[in-house]
Design a protein around this motif. Structure first.
Motif, PDB file in Angstrom:
ATOM      1  N   ARG B  78      34.637  31.499  39.090  1.00  0.00           N
ATOM      2  CA  ARG B  78      34.234  32.587  39.987  1.00  0.00           C
ATOM      3  C   ARG B  78      35.184  32.701  41.171  1.00  0.00           C
ATOM      4  O   ARG B  78      35.403  33.768  41.714  1.00  0.00           O
ATOM      5  CB  ARG B  78      32.818  32.328  40.514  1.00  0.00           C
ATOM      6  N   GLY B  82      38.737  37.200  40.332  1.00  0.00           N
ATOM      7  CA  GLY B  82      38.001  38.217  41.077  1.00  0.00           C
ATOM      8  C   GLY B  82      37.796  39.438  40.202  1.00  0.00           C
ATOM      9  O   GLY B  82      38.744  40.023  39.695  1.00  0.00           O
ATOM     10  N   GLN B  91      28.463  47.002  42.895  1.00  0.00           N
ATOM     11  CA  GLN B  91      29.043  45.817  43.518  1.00  0.00           C
ATOM     12  C   GLN B  91      28.810  45.781  45.013  1.00  0.00           C
ATOM     13  O   GLN B  91      28.636  44.718  45.599  1.00  0.00           O
ATOM     14  CB  GLN B  91      30.549  45.838  43.223  1.00  0.00           C
ATOM     15  N   GLY B 104      31.163  37.319  49.393  1.00  0.00           N
ATOM     16  CA  GLY B 104      31.879  36.370  48.535  1.00  0.00           C
ATOM     17  C   GLY B 104      32.288  35.119  49.283  1.00  0.00           C
ATOM     18  O   GLY B 104      31.916  34.001  48.908  1.00  0.00           O
ATOM     19  N   GLY B 151      35.973  43.219  48.786  1.00  0.00           N
ATOM     20  CA  GLY B 151      34.988  42.159  48.610  1.00  0.00           C
ATOM     21  C   GLY B 151      35.489  41.082  47.663  1.00  0.00           C
ATOM     22  O   GLY B 151      35.129  39.908  47.787  1.00  0.00           O
ATOM     23  N   VAL B 152      36.318  41.486  46.714  1.00  0.00           N
ATOM     24  CA  VAL B 152      36.870  40.520  45.771  1.00  0.00           C
ATOM     25  C   VAL B 152      38.097  39.830  46.361  1.00  0.00           C
ATOM     26  O   VAL B 152      38.272  38.619  46.244  1.00  0.00           O
ATOM     27  CB  VAL B 152      37.195  41.235  44.437  1.00  0.00           C
ATOM     28  N   MET B 155      37.792  36.743  48.528  1.00  0.00           N
ATOM     29  CA  MET B 155      37.570  35.430  47.915  1.00  0.00           C
ATOM     30  C   MET B 155      38.886  34.770  47.544  1.00  0.00           C
ATOM     31  O   MET B 155      38.920  33.662  47.009  1.00  0.00           O
ATOM     32  CB  MET B 155      36.681  35.570  46.692  1.00  0.00           C
TER      33      MET B 155
ATOM     34  N   SER C 206      29.564  37.290  40.007  1.00  0.00           N
ATOM     35  CA  SER C 206      31.021  37.245  40.046  1.00  0.00           C
ATOM     36  C   SER C 206      31.531  36.848  41.414  1.00  0.00           C
ATOM     37  O   SER C 206      32.628  36.332  41.540  1.00  0.00           O
ATOM     38  CB  SER C 206      31.607  38.613  39.696  1.00  0.00           C
ATOM     39  N   ARG C 207      30.747  37.139  42.432  1.00  0.00           N
ATOM     40  CA  ARG C 207      31.205  36.764  43.762  1.00  0.00           C
ATOM     41  C   ARG C 207      30.503  35.498  44.238  1.00  0.00           C
ATOM     42  O   ARG C 207      30.304  35.292  45.430  1.00  0.00           O
ATOM     43  CB  ARG C 207      30.999  37.928  44.726  1.00  0.00           C
TER      44      ARG C 207
END
Lengths: 218, 278, 253, 278
Positions: B78, B82, B91, B104, B151-152, B155, C206-207
């Motif tokens: 995870r 991403g 999302q 995240g 948001g991805v 991370m 996923s996050r």
């Protein structure tokens, strides 16, 4: 049927708030067990669904219309605990952001519609379904929806009368009569919707594989 | 060769028996720009959900950065992969843009200062700093898409995976997306895009994977998109540039131009040196 | 719902600057006290006081009145109905007049809506946490608000799409075609919502989602202004409540 | 000139005060293929909902086939203007494909035989006869899109209006859609498509309307899409063919080719006659 602020007296407010608070607490632990970490996204989106579904108007009589309540629909689709949580969330959102129902009457409204409504619905549904006569399934759905509406109306009248706002004899007859009629609409819509949802889910389960049974995809 | 993703003989079927993937064997190079092409329902999305362990292999294996995908390595997957979903509304679920981007990093258990720093960086990377306090509902579709990507990015994944990022985007937002993907790739990230936009794939990607009904039809460079049998079988069409080049009689080029602009240059030289051919 | 939390920017006047937690708690407390008052003139005085307070602190009162018009009309109707029912009932056991009911409900609507409309959504969510509303419930509320917008849009588009194909509903529930169409509408809405909840869940996983969700929020420290507002807000109804109970009869004399 | 749609000084604002349309004045020719272009949120969808009386003009007027749009003529408008929504899931809701296509004709109050005939015809027109008894939910996205179109065709509208029909379609479904639109137009229908796919608009349409923030920026033939100031202002991009032609130095063409294939032909002749230019 949403009771506004000021229509209930202190004792009724305290008793109904305590009762619904306890029911909510219990429902939350139950739902968490049923759904695990999926509880927030699932119930959150489903609460939004019930919220939107309550916007759906249906014709009643002579051009008047009612709107869906969704207590039985939620109880049959998600089970009583998740349903009461979902309905409560909807009532809280309506109270805080749409001034639909009062904040001091929130406990009573949750008790009438989200707790009693969903539990009456699922008890009636499960009992009638077990009788296994022709059309028992549809009868069960219809009766549970109809009675959930009536339960709400009855409790509302009762609480208003206990609070001394209105005399019981004056309020009970019109409330029950009106909701017995509106309840028919709720019953028919719930029957059609549940039957249609089942029909589609039978054919296309993969989209809901993870929705129905937990842990599958992970 | 260093691979970001190694998939060996992967198969997956849904509970109702629908087979979504069969015999998938692919390798994706580290730092590459890979496009996964295929018609709707070819299994692209199901494949992507295997990359960060949302689905685990029912048969075969998936390795990400050399690490086997399984229940134990879930957290690692995870963090490293991403995944940007097709519909930003699936999302972006938080009250404000800032909170959503912070979701995240917060799940990674980072310190508050680190989270704040990352959110700022991510918002800057997709150029939506000014919307940080807005509610997602007040944003346009293209802007919400960018929030989803931010948001991805926050991370800091090694591998960036996007599912049909072009659907519903208008030209300006598409260009914006293109630039974001280019930048992330330049900074060393492996970028994987599932799409059915052959023009985009041909122009942007350096690795192409073509899927059809749960199987991999072909893997290779962009020249894959010039092969008639593959395009036909996959239910795709030739990229516009390829269609153009194929139309020119007697033209043999070493390398098919990637963009319309490159094609223009080619024709410029062809027209101006036209006499040599006679 | 789109219009409710549009306040991210306009924080210039005093009312918007008062701490959200204080506003929410004091509104609820003042409503709770006020709903036990029965004298119309006291209720009217409380209402007048609050409107004055809103005006003085720069809250857009007229704007809000327009917004809450429908719920106010509804409680007006309810109060009238109750009066009407009591008028015809044999036992005269009603302890409050219809006018008092209306004033109570009106005050409650105004107090709660002004408190909430003057917060940002983050502030609101954080205030709920600060009031010890359980995480699950807070998260459910914020999810509902986020997705109710989206599902309402879906519903609206479905309704319009039916209209576009010449559909017009029947006038009562014996009209089977329209009941069937409406039931299926609800069903399709559910199926789309269920599919979405599945995708949302995947996107959260996923996050790195593993069951915990909390906003990162550093609330501003409470100042004298906040406490002063909270005290004023609750003291005024309390004063009238005590007055009604007859404690101040020596002043009135 | 015979117009299918005449819009005069139309303005529309939503209840929350957002202005969606202002000063819209356009005419759409009968039997034409018209593309309405613009970025997301430019007001295209709101405009389309005026064409069949879902929204009625708040200012100005809308005339369809010479008939004023108002409450009384609602039924006529719904019958004459067939509106295909962007997302087929918004439109398709019946248990079977057949039922769904029959929904519109049934609402028109037609006889049973007539309904059956129309459904059959419509299913044939979009080539999904074999799915008549299937549940729409079981079909792929592209197939559901076709069901949605069939549902509108079965009402035999004079004017066919589609909102972003390309979004999320894979190449094969796009081609399929193209053919359906061509066929319907050949049979005399006026076809109006709102889109941000400039390539499609340039290739397919003969009339172009460019919108930006609720206003009409420009109306004309496809040459509108070659004008830099309009493309820029509207937040669009040049069609690929136009980009190609603009790249070629010293090239003057009377008519810019519409398709990549036509461009190919042009270059064929240019390259082979290259010497004449020297």
């Amino acid at each position: 049927m949403h009771i506004p602020d000021g229509f209930l007296d202190a004792k009724t407010v305290i008793v109904t708030s305590a009762a619904s608070l306890a029911a909510l607490k219990y429902g939350m632990t139950k739902a968490k067990k049923e759904l695990g970490e999926r509880d927030i996204p699932s119930l959150g989106v489903m609460a939004a669904f019930i919220f939107a579904a309550q916007m759906v108007n249906f014709p009643v009589m002579a051009g008047t219309s009612g709107h869906l309540l969704g207590a039985a629909l939620a109880a049959i689709l998600f089970g009583p605990y998740s349903a009461s949580l979902v309905l409560s969330t909807v009532l809280i959102v309506q109270c805080l952001f749409f001034q639909d129902g009062g904040i001091t009457a929130l406990g009573a409204n949750i008790l009438n519609m989200a707790v009693a409504g969903t539990f009456v619905a699922s008890i009636v549904y499960n009992t009638v379904k077990k009788l296994r006569f022709t059309g028992s399934e549809m009868t069960a759905i219809f009766l549970s929806a109809w009675l959930s509406v009536l339960t709400g109306a009855f409790l509302t009248s009762f609480e208003l009368a206990i609070s001394g706002t209105v005399s019981f004899n004056a309020v009970i007859a019109p409330m029950i009569l009106v909701h017995a009629v509106i309840g028919i609409g709720e019953g028919i819509i719930t029957c059609v919707a549940v039957a249609y949802i089942r029909r589609i889910l039978d054919i296309k389960p993969q989209a809901f594989a993870n929705y129905n049974e937990r842990g599958e995809a992970r | 060769m260093d691979y970001a993703v190694e998939i060996d003989d992967l198969a997956f079927r849904y509970k109702d028996g629908t087979v979504a993937l069969k015999n998938i064997t692919i390798n994706i190079k580290k730092g590459s720009k890979t496009a996964i092409l295929g018609h709707n329902g070819a299994g692209k999305s199901t494949l992507l959900l295997h990359l960060n362990g949302i689905y685990l292999p029912q048969r075969g294996s998936v390795k990400v950065l050399g690490v086997e995908a399984n229940k134990e390595n879930e957290k690692f997957l995870r963090k490293m992969v991403g995944l940007v979903f097709q519909d930003p509304d699936d999302q972006v679920f938080s009250p404000t843009v800032w909170d959503d981007v912070a979701f995240g990093p917060a799940n990674l258990g980072l310190a508050k200062e680190e989270i704040e720093l990352r959110v700022e960086e991510a918002l800057k990377a997709v150029e939506i700093e000014e919307y940080a306090d807005k509610m997602p509902f007040h944003l346009s579709y293209g802007q919400r898409k960018r929030v989803a990507i931010a948001g991805v990015l926050a991370m800091k994944p090694e591998i960036l995976v996007l599912d049909e990022p072009h659907a519903f985007l208008d030209p300006k937002s598409k260009e914006n997306l293109y630039n974001i993907l280019e930048k992330e790739n330049k900074e060393g990230k492996t970028v994987i895009v599932a799409t059915h936009d052959v023009d985009f794939a041909h122009e942007w990607a350096d690795e192409i994977i073509v899927m059809r009904e749960g199987e991999v039809l072909s893997q290779g460079g962009t020249e894959v998109l010039c092969r008639e049998e593959i395009i036909k079988e996959a239910g795709l069409e030739f990229p516009k540039v390829v269609r153009l080049i194929r139309k020119i009689r007697g033209l043999k080029v070493e390398k098919i131009p990637k963009t319309i602009e490159e094609a223009g240059e080619l024709f410029n030289s062809l027209i101006n040196n036209g006499c040599h051919r006679d | 719902m789109n219009a409710i939390f549009g306040q991210e920017i306009k924080k210039q006047n005093i009312f918007f600057k008062i701490d959200g937690r204080i506003k929410l708690i004091s509104a609820i407390m003042s409503i709770a006290i006020l709903t036990t008052i029965s004298k119309e003139e006291y209720l009217a005085a409380c209402l007048a006081f609050y409107i004055l307070l809103l005006c003085l602190t720069g809250f857009p009162v007229l704007n809000t009145m327009r917004r809450i018009l429908l719920p106010v009309l509804f409680v007006g109707f309810m109060s009238a109905a109750v009066t009407f029912a009591n008028f015809f009932s044999v036992q005269q056991n009603s302890s409050v007049s219809g006018a008092a009911l209306f004033l109570r409900a009106f005050y409650a609507i105004l107090a709660l809506s002004s408190a909430i409309y003057s917060m940002t959504f983050r502030e609101f969510v954080y205030s709920l946490w600060a009031l010890h509303v359980p995480d699950t419930l807070v998260n459910l509320i914020s999810f509902t608000i986020r997705y109710a917008n989206i599902l309402n849009d879906e519903l609206w588009r479905m309704v319009v799409a039916r209209k576009a194909r010449g559909y017009s509903g029947g006038r009562n529930f014996w009209h089977t075609t329209s009941m069937r169409v409406i039931g299926r509408l609800v069903a399709v809405l559910f199926l789309r919502a269920a599919e979405r909840s599945q995708r949302v869940y995947h996107a959260m996983l996923s996050r790195g989602y593993s069951g915990d969700m909390r906003l990162l929020y550093t609330p501003e420290k409470l100042g004298i202004r906040d406490f002063a507002y909270g005290a004023l807000m609750t003291m005024v109804p309390l004063f009238f409540k005590v007055a009604e109970m007859g404690e101040f009869s020596w002043i009135m004399r």
